[in-house]
Design a protein around this motif. Structure first.
Motif, short mmCIF file in Angstrom:
data_model
loop_
_atom_site.label_atom_id
_atom_site.label_comp_id
_atom_site.label_asym_id
_atom_site.label_seq_id
_atom_site.Cartn_x
_atom_site.Cartn_y
_atom_site.Cartn_z
N VAL A 84 0.85 -1.36 0.12
CA VAL A 84 -0.08 0.01 -0.06
C VAL A 84 0.71 1.32 0.20
O VAL A 84 0.69 2.26 -0.64
CB VAL A 84 -0.87 -0.05 1.14
N GLU A 85 1.90 1.20 1.11
CA GLU A 85 2.75 2.32 0.81
C GLU A 85 3.72 2.55 -0.44
O GLU A 85 3.35 3.70 -0.88
CB GLU A 85 3.79 2.25 1.95
N LEU A 86 4.05 1.45 -1.09
CA LEU A 86 4.76 1.55 -2.22
C LEU A 86 3.54 2.30 -3.31
O LEU A 86 4.24 3.16 -4.07
CB LEU A 86 5.40 0.26 -2.84
N ARG A 87 2.56 1.76 -3.40
CA ARG A 87 1.52 2.17 -4.45
C ARG A 87 1.37 3.82 -4.18
O ARG A 87 1.28 4.53 -5.18
CB ARG A 87 0.39 1.51 -4.36
N LYS A 88 1.19 4.22 -2.86
CA LYS A 88 1.13 5.65 -2.61
C LYS A 88 2.40 6.18 -3.12
O LYS A 88 2.33 7.34 -3.86
CB LYS A 88 1.25 5.71 -0.86
N MET A 89 3.67 5.78 -2.87
CA MET A 89 4.61 6.25 -3.31
C MET A 89 4.93 6.29 -4.79
O MET A 89 5.38 7.50 -5.36
CB MET A 89 5.82 5.44 -2.78
N ARG A 90 4.43 5.41 -5.50
CA ARG A 90 4.34 5.57 -6.92
C ARG A 90 3.31 6.47 -7.47
O ARG A 90 3.75 7.06 -8.41
CB ARG A 90 3.79 4.12 -7.48
N ARG A 91 2.30 6.71 -6.73
CA ARG A 91 1.23 7.74 -7.41
C ARG A 91 2.01 9.20 -7.23
O ARG A 91 1.86 9.94 -8.11
CB ARG A 91 0.04 7.86 -6.39
N GLU A 92 2.58 9.32 -6.07
CA GLU A 92 3.32 10.70 -5.66
C GLU A 92 4.60 10.77 -6.90
O GLU A 92 4.82 12.00 -7.17
CB GLU A 92 3.79 10.75 -4.25
N ALA A 93 5.42 9.71 -6.94
CA ALA A 93 6.24 9.73 -7.96
C ALA A 93 5.98 10.12 -9.47
O ALA A 93 6.98 10.94 -10.16
CB ALA A 93 7.07 8.50 -7.99
N ARG A 94 4.66 9.75 -9.97
CA ARG A 94 4.27 10.21 -11.09
C ARG A 94 4.09 11.75 -11.09
O ARG A 94 4.25 12.33 -12.29
CB ARG A 94 2.79 9.60 -11.33
N THR A 95 3.85 12.44 -10.18
CA THR A 95 3.52 13.91 -10.08
C THR A 95 4.72 14.77 -9.66
O THR A 95 4.93 15.92 -10.14
CB THR A 95 2.25 14.11 -9.06
N ARG A 96 5.45 14.20 -8.74
CA ARG A 96 6.64 15.10 -8.19
C ARG A 96 7.87 14.61 -7.73
O ARG A 96 8.78 15.24 -7.40
CB ARG A 96 6.13 15.95 -7.15
N THR A 97 8.17 13.24 -7.66
CA THR A 97 9.53 12.66 -7.41
C THR A 97 10.15 12.24 -8.53
O THR A 97 9.85 12.29 -9.73
CB THR A 97 9.31 11.54 -6.29
N ASN A 98 11.27 11.78 -8.40
CA ASN A 98 12.15 11.39 -9.32
C ASN A 98 12.03 10.08 -10.00
O ASN A 98 11.37 9.36 -9.52
CB ASN A 98 13.73 11.59 -9.08
N TYR A 99 12.55 10.04 -11.22
CA TYR A 99 12.48 8.73 -12.06
C TYR A 99 12.82 7.65 -11.20
O TYR A 99 12.39 6.36 -11.17
CB TYR A 99 13.04 9.01 -13.27
N LEU A 100 14.20 7.73 -10.72
CA LEU A 100 14.60 6.53 -9.81
C LEU A 100 13.75 6.13 -8.73
O LEU A 100 13.71 4.73 -8.64
CB LEU A 100 16.07 6.87 -9.21
N GLY A 101 13.43 7.02 -7.95
CA GLY A 101 12.43 6.64 -6.94
C GLY A 101 11.06 5.82 -7.59
O GLY A 101 10.53 4.93 -6.88
#
Length: 189
Positions: A84-101
Motif C-alpha cells: 500500500v505504501e509503495l503504491r502511494k509512493m508510486r502515485r506521488e512519483a508520477r507527479t513530483r518525485t524523481n524517475y529513480l524513486g
C-alpha cells in the motif's frame, strides 16, 4: 523465535488476554523489522510498517488459523501494508518525485505482489547504473521522469527531433536493464 511460545500466546490473546500479545511482539519484532527493512526503499519507515502490521494482526487475530506459522501470517500482513505504501509512493512519483524513486517503487511493488524476497542488490545496481550514465543521458532521464516533461519539450531542450528522443529513451531504458543484469551477474558469479 520459539513458534510454540508464539502459538500459545496467540491462543491466549484470542481467549481475551491482551497482555499475552506482548509475548508475540517480543518474539517476532526483530525478525519482522529486519524483513521489512530489507524491502523498504528510502522514504518508508520500516518501524512504522512493523508497528502497523502488529496492530493489524492484533485487530484480526481471530482470522489467524492456529498452528499455521504465525510469523508467516504476520509477514504477509506487513508485506501488504508495504505494498500500500509503495503504491502511494508510486502515485506521488508520477507527479513530483524523481524517475529513480518511481522505478524503485515499481520494482519493489512487482516483487512484493509476486510474494518473492526483495533483492536489495538489484536496487543498488540500478542506482549505480543511473549514476553511471553520461551527463547528456542523465539530463534526458531527469527531464522526462523528474520533471515529467513531454517528448516534444525534451526534443526542444536538447535540440533533437521527438522521434530521436523517443529512440534515445528506449535505448537508455535498455542500457539500464542491461547494466543492472551485468552487475547482478558479477555479484552472483
Amino acid at each position: 523465535m520459539n513458534e510454540g511460545n508464539v502459538e500459545d500466546a496467540v491462543r491466549r490473546v484470542r481467549e481475551g488476554s491482551v497482555d499475552a500479545y506482548e509475548v508475540v511482539v517480543s518474539a517476532c519484532q526483530g525478525r519482522l523489522r529486519a524483513m521489512i527493512a530489507n524491502m523498504c526503499p528510502p522514504g518508508i519507515d520500516p518501524d512504522e510498517i512493523a508497528h502497523l502490521a502488529f496492530v493489524e494482526a492484533f485487530r484480526k487475530i481471530d482470522q489467524y488459523t492456529p498452528n499455521t506459522r504465525f510469523f508467516a501470517w504476520l509477514a504477509t500482513i506487513a508485506r501488504l501494508l508495504l505494498l500500500v505504501e509503495l503504491r502511494k509512493m508510486r502515485r506521488e512519483a508520477r507527479t513530483r518525485t524523481n524517475y529513480l524513486g518511481q522505478l524503485v517503487g515499481q520494482v519493489l511493488e512487482a516483487e512484493l505482489e509476486a510474494g518473492s524476497e526483495l533483492d536489495e542488490l538489484r536496487i543498488r545496481a540500478l542506482r549505480g547504473c543511473v549514476a553511471g550514465l553520461p551527463e547528456r543521458l542523465r539530463e534526458v532521464v531527469q527531464l522526462r521522469y523528474d520533471g515529467d516533461a513531454s517528448i516534444e519539450h525534451i526534443a526542444g531542450k536538447v535540440g533533437r527531433s521527438s522521434g530521436a528522443v523517443k529512440v534515445q529513451l528506449f535505448d537508455i531504458r535498455r542500457k539500464l536493464r542491461d547494466c543492472v543484469n551485468r552487475k547482478l551477474a558479477l555479484q552472483r558469479g
